[in-house]
Scaffold this motif. Structure first.
Motif, PDB file in Angstrom:
ATOM      1  N   TYR A 278     -17.941  44.008 -43.796  1.00  0.00           N
ATOM      2  CA  TYR A 278     -16.499  43.647 -44.052  1.00  0.00           C
ATOM      3  C   TYR A 278     -16.485  42.789 -45.334  1.00  0.00           C
ATOM      4  N   TYR A 279     -15.487  42.866 -46.087  1.00  0.00           N
ATOM      5  CA  TYR A 279     -14.932  41.884 -47.052  1.00  0.00           C
ATOM      6  C   TYR A 279     -13.711  41.354 -46.380  1.00  0.00           C
ATOM      7  N   GLY A 280     -13.756  40.253 -46.056  1.00  0.00           N
ATOM      8  CA  GLY A 280     -12.710  39.659 -45.271  1.00  0.00           C
ATOM      9  C   GLY A 280     -12.378  40.667 -44.125  1.00  0.00           C
ATOM     10  N   SER A 281     -11.153  41.201 -43.865  1.00  0.00           N
ATOM     11  CA  SER A 281     -11.050  42.031 -42.622  1.00  0.00           C
ATOM     12  C   SER A 281     -11.092  43.640 -43.280  1.00  0.00           C
ATOM     13  N   PHE A 282     -11.489  43.956 -44.470  1.00  0.00           N
ATOM     14  CA  PHE A 282     -11.529  45.224 -44.852  1.00  0.00           C
ATOM     15  C   PHE A 282     -12.997  45.592 -44.710  1.00  0.00           C
ATOM     16  N   ARG A 283     -13.185  46.813 -44.178  1.00  0.00           N
ATOM     17  CA  ARG A 283     -14.315  47.506 -43.724  1.00  0.00           C
ATOM     18  C   ARG A 283     -14.827  48.292 -44.930  1.00  0.00           C
TER      19      ARG A 283
ATOM     20  N   PRO B 213     -17.038  58.797 -54.301  1.00  0.00           N
ATOM     21  CA  PRO B 213     -16.103  58.539 -55.160  1.00  0.00           C
ATOM     22  C   PRO B 213     -15.827  56.904 -55.282  1.00  0.00           C
ATOM     23  N   ASN B 214     -15.131  56.590 -56.386  1.00  0.00           N
ATOM     24  CA  ASN B 214     -15.089  55.041 -56.671  1.00  0.00           C
ATOM     25  C   ASN B 214     -14.595  54.497 -55.292  1.00  0.00           C
ATOM     26  N   GLY B 215     -15.019  53.490 -55.084  1.00  0.00           N
ATOM     27  CA  GLY B 215     -14.753  52.611 -53.775  1.00  0.00           C
ATOM     28  C   GLY B 215     -15.368  52.998 -52.441  1.00  0.00           C
ATOM     29  N   ALA B 216     -16.102  53.841 -52.646  1.00  0.00           N
ATOM     30  CA  ALA B 216     -16.639  54.591 -51.438  1.00  0.00           C
ATOM     31  C   ALA B 216     -17.464  53.694 -50.648  1.00  0.00           C
ATOM     32  N   GLY B 217     -18.279  52.553 -51.391  1.00  0.00           N
ATOM     33  CA  GLY B 217     -19.197  51.640 -50.952  1.00  0.00           C
ATOM     34  C   GLY B 217     -20.700  51.836 -51.420  1.00  0.00           C
ATOM     35  N   LYS B 218     -20.983  52.582 -52.547  1.00  0.00           N
ATOM     36  CA  LYS B 218     -22.027  52.590 -52.831  1.00  0.00           C
ATOM     37  C   LYS B 218     -22.782  51.347 -53.484  1.00  0.00           C
ATOM     38  N   THR B 219     -22.199  50.634 -54.037  1.00  0.00           N
ATOM     39  CA  THR B 219     -22.403  49.313 -54.803  1.00  0.00           C
ATOM     40  C   THR B 219     -23.177  48.213 -53.499  1.00  0.00           C
ATOM     41  N   THR B 220     -21.794  48.092 -52.489  1.00  0.00           N
ATOM     42  CA  THR B 220     -21.955  47.464 -51.528  1.00  0.00           C
ATOM     43  C   THR B 220     -23.289  47.576 -50.780  1.00  0.00           C
ATOM     44  N   THR B 221     -23.858  48.958 -50.362  1.00  0.00           N
ATOM     45  CA  THR B 221     -24.826  49.172 -49.804  1.00  0.00           C
ATOM     46  C   THR B 221     -26.079  48.788 -50.772  1.00  0.00           C
TER      47      THR B 221
ATOM     48  N   PRO C 205     -28.404  46.762 -62.019  1.00  0.00           N
ATOM     49  CA  PRO C 205     -27.019  46.592 -61.055  1.00  0.00           C
ATOM     50  C   PRO C 205     -25.963  47.426 -61.976  1.00  0.00           C
ATOM     51  N   GLU C 206     -24.849  47.633 -61.219  1.00  0.00           N
ATOM     52  CA  GLU C 206     -23.704  48.597 -61.974  1.00  0.00           C
ATOM     53  C   GLU C 206     -23.433  47.668 -63.063  1.00  0.00           C
ATOM     54  N   HIS C 207     -23.164  48.117 -64.209  1.00  0.00           N
ATOM     55  CA  HIS C 207     -22.646  47.534 -65.522  1.00  0.00           C
ATOM     56  C   HIS C 207     -23.659  46.766 -65.951  1.00  0.00           C
TER      57      HIS C 207
ATOM     58  N   ASP D 182     -27.898  51.623 -60.031  1.00  0.00           N
ATOM     59  CA  ASP D 182     -26.355  51.622 -59.549  1.00  0.00           C
ATOM     60  C   ASP D 182     -25.748  52.403 -60.862  1.00  0.00           C
ATOM     61  N   GLU D 183     -25.419  53.447 -60.645  1.00  0.00           N
ATOM     62  CA  GLU D 183     -24.628  54.082 -61.929  1.00  0.00           C
ATOM     63  C   GLU D 183     -25.362  54.114 -63.180  1.00  0.00           C
ATOM     64  N   PRO D 184     -26.706  54.714 -63.334  1.00  0.00           N
ATOM     65  CA  PRO D 184     -27.387  53.854 -64.550  1.00  0.00           C
ATOM     66  C   PRO D 184     -26.912  54.837 -65.703  1.00  0.00           C
TER      67      PRO D 184
ATOM     68  N   TRP E 293     -21.617  36.507 -47.519  1.00  0.00           N
ATOM     69  CA  TRP E 293     -20.696  36.753 -46.307  1.00  0.00           C
ATOM     70  C   TRP E 293     -19.333  36.712 -46.899  1.00  0.00           C
ATOM     71  N   ARG E 294     -18.906  36.819 -48.006  1.00  0.00           N
ATOM     72  CA  ARG E 294     -17.794  36.511 -48.310  1.00  0.00           C
ATOM     73  C   ARG E 294     -16.747  37.711 -47.839  1.00  0.00           C
TER      74      ARG E 294
END
Ligand code: ATP
Ligand code: MG
Lengths: 316, 238
Positions: free
Chosen positions: A10-15, A35-43, A80-82, A157-159, B237-238
């Motif tokens: 979760y980022y705040g309340s966003f899953r 696609p963008n925002g799917a959660g790859k980087t987060t994983t 890392p990405e970027h 991440d997106e090499p 944890w942000r």
């Protein structure tokens, strides 16, 4: 082996990640597609201990990211990405800094740097400041720092994002070379990228795993209808329409008998293969088949179906 | 696991000398310190560095925020923090390494003011060397407190200007506490006095190193370093 188990973030309340599960086998190159925002980087950031999971865990052999962050980081290289790098450092000094941070023995550092310079093709720029390098060379520096300690796992991440076609080809080649001896997880939002480098792929969308398998497996599982295109001589439209009597699953997509050879497009599910019957039907009607070609839904269509149709990008 | 503090320290220290801002900061510090202390120095011909020791804490107010503002904020902004923290290094090592780099720079800045120290030694009479050295130790400790505050301010943002302002404000509070004692009720004034950096610095620079003063400086430094480490860890944890 890397096991991602019920990973939720979760980022705040966003899953951003919702109970995802998948595994990376030793020695394979696994494409992590979404696609963008799917959660790859987060994983990947959870895997590398940049973020902590909200729920679930990631296991690498007997270690897990919650309790053994150090052990896991020790044996893993991360791009890392970027590709953030210390731009004001000289390439050589930067690699030396990473080598020392990685606890490589002082008298081995020189050899290791030499080796990664060789592998990553950095010879020409080794004494230059990172900030002035081209994007392609920066990417090589990023890869070099990721492999300097010869880790068994590589997280990329997106090499190839932002590189020109030549650089993309070079970096892909490099990744494939590295992948021969390492377990590689490589993310991308471009299917061709994954097709070009990975053995297997996991497709993620809106924080959920949408599909998981080799190229062929995914094709078999998700390909939709088969498209059959024919060109016939001596056929008239009325009679052509009766072709669907062979099997009610056959749909006529298009008939065009304006020219001498009539064009016919048929669609049917891949569970049946009525080509023989169609051939006989044509022969019985004394039509002459000039051309008959079958096309399948491409993997691109599959990917689009799995991602876009379910709501697609949630990046805003 | 062997600590990486030394490596972080070295990287930070050498990257400092790669930036023009850093040189300018250092030069401005020396000019100000030189100007404000030498001005009166020859007029009253004192045999101590009272002037220098009272001016540097004021210069610190801007000097240390300028020195520390980029330490973490810049890495956050550039994204290199993601690279650094995913190496096998603890957040504590990162914070302490960066803190030590800042201390080293303050040390260098103070070293340059030794010109005045030696001038006093040579032309002064009845020079109390012990008191002078104590003064320098006090300045170093004071610099430590302000650096820890600066580092904390730098950790809460990816904007160096914000970091500068926040650390300036926190430092200003510590600085001003013992200068407003007459405006606060009695029971508060002891607390204010004890919490102020000035009170402890002055008692050290008078030439007595009391363990209470040392404990004060050490605990404030520790407090802000721990806070910075916490803030770094919070990204997870942000
Ligand atoms: N720090 C953050 N705070 C809030 N939301 C975030 C944060 N980082 C990512 N997100 C959101 O989480 C979701 C997943 O982001 P993530 O970066 O993991 O996606 P991605 O698959 O890597 O996308 P891309 O292909 O654009 O890199 C996105 O909707 C993103 O907006
Ligand atoms: Mg991403």
């Amino acid at each position: 082996m890397i096991r991602i188990e019920n990973l939720t973030k979760y980022y705040g309340s966003f899953r951003a990640l919702d109970q995802i599960n998948f595994q990376v086998q030793d020695g394979e190159i696994l494409g992590f597609l979404g696609p963008n925002g799917a959660g790859k980087t987060t994983t990947m950031q959870i895997m590398t201990s940049y973020l902590a999971p909200s729920e679930g865990n990631i296991f690498v052999d007997d270690y897990n990211v919650i309790e053994d962050s150090f052990e896991i980081r020790n044996n893993l290289g991360y791009l890392p990405e970027h590709n953030p790098l210390y731009e004001d450092m000289i390439v050589y000094d930067f690699l030396k800094f990473v080598a020392k941070m990685r606890k490589i023995d002082d008298n081995l550092i020189k050899d290791r740097i030499k080796e990664v310079i060789e592998v990553c093709g950095l010879k020409r720029v080794i004494h230059r400041e990172i900030g002035v390098l081209s994007k392609g060379y920066k990417q090589r520096v990023g890869l070099a720092q990721a492999i300097i300690h010869d880790p068994s796992i590589l997280i990329l991440d997106e090499p190839t994002s932002g590189l020109d076609p030549n650089q993309i080809a070079e970096i892909r080649e490099l990744i494939k070379t590295l992948g021969k001896k390492k377990t590689v997880l490589i993310s991308s939002h471009i299917l061709q990228e994954i097709q070009a480098t990975a053995d297997r792929m996991v497709i993620i969308n809106e924080g959920k795993i949408a599909a998981d398998g080799t190229l062929d497996e995914l094709m078999a599982k998700f390909r939709g209808d088969t498209l059959l295109e024919m060109e016939l001589k001596n056929a008239d439209e009325k009679k052509l329409e009766s072709i669907s009597e062979i099997d009610n699953k056959i749909k006529i997509v298009e008939i065009d008998d304006s020219k001498e050879g009539a064009k016919l497009k048929l669609e049917y599910p891949n569970t049946i293969d009525p080509r023989e019957e169609i051939f006989e039907f044509a022969v019985n009607n004394e039509w002459k088949i000039l051309e008959m070609s079958r096309s399948r839904t491409s993997l691109e269509d599959v990917f689009r179906k799995l991602t876009v149709e379910q709501g697609g990008s949630n990046e805003n | 696991m062997k600590t990486n503090i030394g490596l972080i320290y070295k990287k930070e220290f050498s990257s400092f000398f790669n930036s023009a801002v850093a040189y300018i900061t250092l030069i401005v510090f020396l000019l100000l310190a030189g100007w404000f202390s030498m001005n009166t120095f020859f007029l009253i011909n004192q045999s101590d560095l009272r002037q220098l020791f009272s001016v540097i804490p004021i210069i610190y107010l801007a000097f240390i925020p300028a020195l520390t503002m980029n330490l973490i904020a810049e890495e956050k902004n550039d994204g290199t923090m993601e690279f650094l923290t995913t190496l096998p290094v603890s957040d504590a090592d990162i914070v302490v390494g960066k803190f030590l780099a800042s201390m080293a720079l303050i040390g260098i800045a103070l070293l340059f003011t030794f010109t005045q120290f030696f001038t006093v030694l040579i032309i002064g009479n009845n020079v109390d060397i012990g008191a002078l050295l104590c003064g320098y130790i006090g300045l170093l400790l004071l610099g430590g407190v302000y650096s820890a505050i600066g580092l904390f301010a730098s950790s809460i943002t990816d904007n160096q200007i914000v970091a500068f302002i926040v650390s300036f404000l926190i430092i200003a509070i510590f600085f001003i506490l013992d200068k407003i004692l007459m405006f606060v009720p009695g029971f508060l004034s002891t607390i204010f006095q004890y919490m102020s950096t000035g009170y402890h610095f002055e008692s050290i620079s008078r030439g007595v190193i009391d363990s209470r003063n040392i404990i004060y400086f050490a605990s404030i430094i520790t407090f802000f370093l721990l806070l910075s480490i916490r803030v770094l860890e919070m990204r997870k944890w942000r």
